[in-house]
Scaffold this motif. Structure first.
Motif, PDB file in Angstrom:
ATOM      1  N   GLY A  16      10.137  -6.256  -9.189  1.00 53.24           N
ATOM      2  CA  GLY A  16       9.267  -5.077  -9.248  1.00 53.24           C
ATOM      3  C   GLY A  16       9.968  -3.879  -9.858  1.00 53.24           C
ATOM      4  O   GLY A  16       9.371  -3.126 -10.644  1.00 53.24           O
ATOM      5  N   LEU A  73       6.450 -10.255 -13.820  1.00 50.54           N
ATOM      6  CA  LEU A  73       5.251  -9.858 -13.086  1.00 50.54           C
ATOM      7  C   LEU A  73       4.888 -10.903 -12.037  1.00 50.54           C
ATOM      8  O   LEU A  73       4.527 -10.559 -10.897  1.00 50.54           O
ATOM      9  N   MET A  74       4.996 -12.173 -12.396  1.00 48.21           N
ATOM     10  CA  MET A  74       4.678 -13.245 -11.449  1.00 48.21           C
ATOM     11  C   MET A  74       5.653 -13.251 -10.274  1.00 48.21           C
ATOM     12  O   MET A  74       5.243 -13.416  -9.119  1.00 48.21           O
ATOM     13  N   ASN A 126       4.891 -10.277  -8.011  1.00 47.18           N
ATOM     14  CA  ASN A 126       3.670 -10.542  -7.253  1.00 47.18           C
ATOM     15  C   ASN A 126       3.936 -11.533  -6.122  1.00 47.18           C
ATOM     16  O   ASN A 126       3.468 -11.347  -4.996  1.00 47.18           O
ATOM     17  N   GLU A 169       5.796  -9.807  -3.340  1.00 47.98           N
ATOM     18  CA  GLU A 169       4.901  -8.894  -2.628  1.00 47.98           C
ATOM     19  C   GLU A 169       3.976  -9.670  -1.697  1.00 47.98           C
ATOM     20  O   GLU A 169       3.738  -9.257  -0.564  1.00 47.98           O
ATOM     21  N   ASN A 170       3.483 -10.821  -2.150  1.00 46.32           N
ATOM     22  CA  ASN A 170       2.618 -11.652  -1.309  1.00 46.32           C
ATOM     23  C   ASN A 170       3.378 -12.213  -0.118  1.00 46.32           C
ATOM     24  O   ASN A 170       2.840 -12.299   0.983  1.00 46.32           O
TER      25      ASN A 170
END
Length: 55
Positions: A12, A37-38, A41, A44-45
Motif C-alpha cells: 500500500g 495493487l492486488m 488489497n 487489507e482484506n
C-alpha cells in the motif's frame, strides 16, 4: 545468521509512492503495478478478517 530488515514498505505504501511520483510512474510496468495493487488489497482484506474474528 540472517539479517532482519524492519523498514520495508508495504504494498500500500509503495502504491501511494508511485501514484505521487511521476518518475516512478514512468518506470513501473502496468503488470507490476497491478501486482502491487492486488497485494495491497489482499493484505487489507486479511486485516479486516482478523479484526472481525477478534471483535
Amino acid at each position: 545468521m540472517g539479517k532482519v530488515i524492519n523498514n520495508l514498505a508495504t504494498p500500500g505504501e509503495m502504491v501511494a509512492d508511485i501514484l505521487s511520483d511521476p518518475v516512478l510512474q514512468s518506470r513501473i510496468s502496468a503488470d507490476a503495478f497491478i501486482g502491487l495493487l492486488m497485494m495491497a488489497n489482499m493484505l487489507e482484506n486479511e486485516k479486516t478478517t482478523c479484526c472481525e474474528q477478534v471483535g
